[in-house]
Every structure is written in C-alpha cells, then in structure tokens.
Design an enzyme around this catalytic site. Sequence first.
Site, PDB file in Angstrom:
ATOM      1  N   SER A  49       0.789  -1.232   0.000  1.00 43.72           N
ATOM      2  CA  SER A  49       0.000   0.000   0.000  1.00 43.72           C
ATOM      3  C   SER A  49       0.820   1.281   0.000  1.00 43.72           C
ATOM      4  O   SER A  49       0.240   2.367  -0.107  1.00 43.72           O
ATOM      5  CB  SER A  49      -0.968   0.015   1.176  1.00 43.72           C
ATOM      6  OG  SER A  49      -2.163  -0.622   0.802  1.00 43.72           O
TER       7      SER A  49
ATOM      8  N   PHE B 140      -9.207 -14.576  -1.292  1.00 41.91           N
ATOM      9  CA  PHE B 140      -7.858 -15.117  -1.462  1.00 41.91           C
ATOM     10  C   PHE B 140      -7.831 -16.634  -1.646  1.00 41.91           C
ATOM     11  O   PHE B 140      -6.756 -17.223  -1.729  1.00 41.91           O
ATOM     12  CB  PHE B 140      -6.979 -14.720  -0.268  1.00 41.91           C
ATOM     13  CG  PHE B 140      -6.542 -13.290  -0.306  1.00 41.91           C
ATOM     14  CD1 PHE B 140      -5.450 -12.901  -1.056  1.00 41.91           C
ATOM     15  CD2 PHE B 140      -7.252 -12.320   0.384  1.00 41.91           C
ATOM     16  CE1 PHE B 140      -5.046 -11.587  -1.111  1.00 41.91           C
ATOM     17  CE2 PHE B 140      -6.868 -10.991   0.342  1.00 41.91           C
ATOM     18  CZ  PHE B 140      -5.769 -10.621  -0.409  1.00 41.91           C
ATOM     19  N   ALA B 141      -9.016 -17.259  -1.722  1.00 45.46           N
ATOM     20  CA  ALA B 141      -9.068 -18.717  -1.875  1.00 45.46           C
ATOM     21  C   ALA B 141      -8.306 -19.227  -3.095  1.00 45.46           C
ATOM     22  O   ALA B 141      -7.622 -20.261  -3.007  1.00 45.46           O
ATOM     23  CB  ALA B 141     -10.527 -19.184  -1.914  1.00 45.46           C
TER      24      ALA B 141
END
Length: 395
Positions: free
Chosen positions: A97, A162-163
Amino acid sequence: MRARTGTAALWAGVCAVAVTGLLPATAVAQPAPRPVPGEAARPVGLAEGVEQAVADGFPGVLAYARDGERESRVAAGVADLATGERARPDQRFRIASNTKSFVSTVLLQLEGEGRLSLDDSVETWLPGVVDGNGNDGSAITVRQLLNHTAGIYDPTTEPEFFAPYLEGHDRDYVYTPREVIARAVRHEPLFAPGTGWSYSNTNYLVAGLVVEAVTHHSASAEIHRRILAPLGLDDTAFPLTDPAIHGPHLHGYDFEHQDVTRFSPSYDWTAGAMISTVNDLAHFHRALFTGKLLRPAQQRELLTTVNFPHAPAYGLGVQHMDVSCGAAPDTRSVAAWETDGGGPGFTSVSLTTTDGERQLVLVGNLYDIGADLKGEPPVPLSKGMMQAQTAALCG
C-alpha cells in the site's frame, strides 16, 4: 495491502513485544554490513534495531535512514531461507500500500494541470462503475476515494477472495480491477460518502481507473512518466499480472516459512502492486514531502487530514502521526508523514519527519495473509522495529 488503518493498526503491533523461536538457525541475525566508503556513520541503534528485528522473527530486515544529507543503509538476516543468501539494502520488495501515495500524487498533478478536480464525482469519469446496492458514484468524489471517506466495501477482507491463492495454490491467479470493484459494489456501502472513514483498497482501484479515464493512458504508464522517470527510480516497477519479482530481491514468507514471493499483483493494482527498494521509496517520499512533485495548492490538499472519531489523521494516500521516542522518562515524540504496506510476504513502512529532515524506510520479509484474514497479527511483534524507528527519527 490488507484493509488496515496504517501504522496505528500494523506497526504499533509490530513494535509492541518481541516474538522468539519463529525461525530456524539459518535465519539468525548476522552482522549488518559495514558502511560503504563515503557513507556517513549510521544513527546510533539503527543496526542494533534491525538485527533485533531479525531475532524477533523476521527472516530479513532492510532499513534506509536519512538525517539531513547523511544517508545510512542497513540489512540483517537473510533474503532467501532456501539458499541462505544474505539480505542487502539494494534488494527489491513488494511495497504493497505504499503504492497509494504514488497514485494520489498523479491525481493531484492532474488537478494542478486543470484536467480534473478532486471534487469531481466518480460518476463523471466512470459512469456506472460504482452503482447498485446503495452505492452511488455520483455521490462519491475523487477526494473521498483518496482519503478513504467514500464508504465503498473492501472485498480483500474476505477469506473467499484469497481462496484461489491460498486454497487453490494458484499464485498466478489474476483478478482485474473491475472484477474487484464489481465484488465490492455487491455489498451495501459502509456509510454515506463523507460521513465516516474506513480503509478500503477498492477506493484506490477506482482511483486508478479515474487516472486512466482522464489521461487515456494506463495508470502504470502515468506513474512511470510522471514520477519514476523524472526521479530516476530505476529499481521501481509496477507489474500488472507478472507474479515474479525480477532482479535482486528479498524473498517473502509466511509464519510457516513458505516462500510466497511469487504472487500475482493483479488484485492489488493501484492499491498496492508496486515493487521498489528502500532507496527508491525514500527518494520518492523525500521529493513528495518537500514539495517537489506538486504545486502548492495540491501539496496542501495532500496533507489535509480527515477528522473522524477513531480514525487516523489520514490525508490523500499519506498519514500524519506522532512517532514516540521512547518510554518514560523520555516521552518525546516526532511528527512525521507515513505510508506503509503489508501483503503476502512483505511488510514495510516509510516515515518522513514533517520538517523533511529525517527519514526511515523499514522492511521485513514476512507477512502472513492467512493470519491476517483470521484477524490475527500477520507479522512478528518486534521491539527491534521500534528501536530502529527511534534511532532513525529521534536521534
């Protein structure tokens, strides 16, 4: 970058207490390299703090510090657990970020050129993109995207998001920015625009699309043309889907010491896909916070922070904070501008004192996204990180 509130949430935890016994013997801190010829003496305690952070659980730690014109670079630990390659200050890492301050700079430059206003609605530039389930792009301004007061939901807080990476083990899996935004607007807004504050990566994906709508160029191309090339940031890159880090780099790890360096940056895009070095990130922020990249009116906008209960003093992609200089009886603090980033394998913070005289860029190559999704600390808690921060900024 995960949905965090910046240093208050991440780095306060990192700097709280030491965690020991997390790494194998191959990752024990090694002496930091001696200063290169012509380099000033390091701040007292910087190298010791970096070495302690490795002992606290980070495989490797890098630091850049500046006091006036005197620069210092320190590294400890290892860049690659498999080979034992030592960490070095010139190695690249995912800045996550910290990318956001690059994006806000481009949009502020565009405003300074009269090509848009930060008070333009999202709908003006992206008709129909933020719409449905109570989301209304005509009620959200570009400024609200940049200071996280837009109220748009962040799907990267969901384990399901996020799987494909964590459960399907497909580290090359690609999300497009519009796919992520579409997932976000399936949810109702968190609050009416301008009435609250919540960190959302979606805001910066929408901001990236605004850059492209205004310029008719890719966001990555605009960042390169406006920032990377003029400042000579040759070790900074903005990959779109390439999951690898090229050139000399740190490897990134989770708590199980799985190497998660290879990871698609696509889901993060203008919210956090960039790769850099401590030198380049420090060079960019020195230019940004000393007013070399923006016109005076836009510089004031960059540094104008929100004022909501329990929200950090967040400006446009940057945060104002007071850095503690130690425990009692030394209760001094130093005012600084901060950006940070945490994502699979890497965590980092960049701090510049408000007078522009001192800087610190600090990087560790461990961030466990699975732990974060469970609401657990994603990084080792570390006294060493605080020690390095105090050494660099407090003197």
